[in-house]
Design an enzyme around this catalytic site. Structure first.
Site, mmCIF file in Angstrom:
data_model
loop_
_atom_site.group_PDB
_atom_site.id
_atom_site.type_symbol
_atom_site.label_atom_id
_atom_site.label_comp_id
_atom_site.label_asym_id
_atom_site.label_seq_id
_atom_site.Cartn_x
_atom_site.Cartn_y
_atom_site.Cartn_z
ATOM 1 N N ASP A 33 -68.835 39.831 30.230
ATOM 2 C CA ASP A 33 -68.659 40.953 31.217
ATOM 3 C C ASP A 33 -69.313 40.167 32.287
ATOM 4 O OD1 ASP A 33 -68.348 42.520 33.187
ATOM 5 O OD2 ASP A 33 -68.307 44.378 31.916
ATOM 6 N N VAL A 34 -68.924 39.584 33.568
ATOM 7 C CA VAL A 34 -69.735 39.038 34.615
ATOM 8 C C VAL A 34 -70.614 40.011 35.342
ATOM 9 C CG1 VAL A 34 -68.608 37.077 34.734
ATOM 10 C CG2 VAL A 34 -67.972 38.845 36.137
ATOM 11 N N ASN A 60 -65.044 32.257 38.611
ATOM 12 C CA ASN A 60 -63.456 32.280 38.374
ATOM 13 C C ASN A 60 -63.115 33.780 38.187
ATOM 14 O OD1 ASN A 60 -60.705 31.082 38.926
ATOM 15 N ND2 ASN A 60 -60.626 31.560 36.818
ATOM 16 N N SER A 112 -59.962 33.736 48.124
ATOM 17 C CA SER A 112 -58.562 33.880 48.430
ATOM 18 C C SER A 112 -58.054 34.015 49.609
ATOM 19 C CB SER A 112 -58.434 35.505 47.812
ATOM 20 O OG SER A 112 -57.048 35.889 48.263
ATOM 21 N N TYR A 125 -59.714 44.795 47.193
ATOM 22 C CA TYR A 125 -59.371 43.132 46.878
ATOM 23 C C TYR A 125 -59.988 42.255 48.022
ATOM 24 C CZ TYR A 125 -57.709 38.787 44.891
ATOM 25 O OH TYR A 125 -57.450 37.551 44.562
ATOM 26 N N ALA A 127 -61.412 42.610 50.776
ATOM 27 C CA ALA A 127 -62.894 42.788 51.262
ATOM 28 C C ALA A 127 -64.021 42.364 50.279
ATOM 29 C CB ALA A 127 -63.268 44.474 51.480
ATOM 30 N N ALA A 128 -63.601 42.153 48.989
ATOM 31 C CA ALA A 128 -64.338 41.719 48.006
ATOM 32 C C ALA A 128 -64.361 40.186 48.168
ATOM 33 C CB ALA A 128 -64.117 42.161 46.536
#
Length: 217
Positions: A33-34, A60, A112, A125, A127-128
């Site tokens: 779990d990163v 990734n 992305s 998503y 913003a991340a």
């Protein structure tokens, strides 16, 4: 030789190990779990021990969950940031510890196009991913003097078979693109291979954009 992480779908992970080994290479599947520091530290150290070195990092890991802003909890927001940003920070920090003494390495981040343009119901998503793009560019400047090339791939919508979008939405999106089709995982691989090679020796803090022409930055 390849080490990769998984957090779900263990049978598929073990199948991929067998595919890689059938090509005559070593393969290591690590449950990680990163977002958890201890997992990442153990994963990177275990990879170096098992394979002898760490030359290329592909960051990734990602999650995607469309939500109206009024339905989003703090936990939803924090999880999105943790996977994309804390995860990228942890894996690159640990990889850098092994790459810097050797003055050689490649790091490739999956960003992305939504990090540029955003999208309704994908606020967390987007913003991340925007944060990840700036993180990647900052890290590229920091690690370049140590011989480590840091770049990214910023895909458009890719038909992985695991996304939650209804089929009619995917069809409509494909028709809106100049190339009139969604991307496939195979469309993405050449960019990663290029950025992980000596052919990309003058690329630093750059993004490749396999997106079917949706945006042309």
């Amino acid at each position: 030789d390849v080490a990769f992480t998984w957090i779900e779908r263990e049978p598929e992970a073990q199948s991929l190990v067998r595919e890689i080994e059938a090509l005559g290479r070593k393969a290591l599947a690590v449950r990680c779990d990163v977002t958890q520091e201890a997992d990442v530290v153990a994963c990177v150290a275990g990879t170096v021990k098992a394979l002898g070195s760490l030359d290329i990092l592909v960051s990734n890991a990602g999650i995607q969950r469309p939500q109206p802003i009024t339905d989003m909890s703090v936990a939803d927001w924090d999880r999105m940031m943790a996977v994309h940003l804390r995860g990228a920070f942890l894996v690159s920090r640990e990889a850098a510890k092994y790459m810097m003494p050797r003055k050689r390495g490649w790091m490739i981040f999956t960003c992305s196009q939504l990090g540029y343009i955003g999208r309704e119901r994908y606020t967390a998503y987007s913003a991340a991913k925007a944060g990840l793009i700036v993180f990647m560019r900052s890290l590229a400047k920091e690690l370049a003097p140590h011989g480590i090339l840091v770049n990214g791939v910023s895909p458009g919508l890719v038909d992985t078979g695991f996304d939650p979008l209804p089929e009619e939405v995917k069809v409509a999106h494909a028709q809106s693109l100049p190339l009139k089709r969604l991307g496939t995982p195979e469309d993405m691989t050449s960019g990663y291979v290029f950025l992980a090679s000596d052919e990309a020796r003058y690329y630093c803090g750059q993004l490749l954009h396999p997106n079917g022409g949706e945006i042309m930055p």
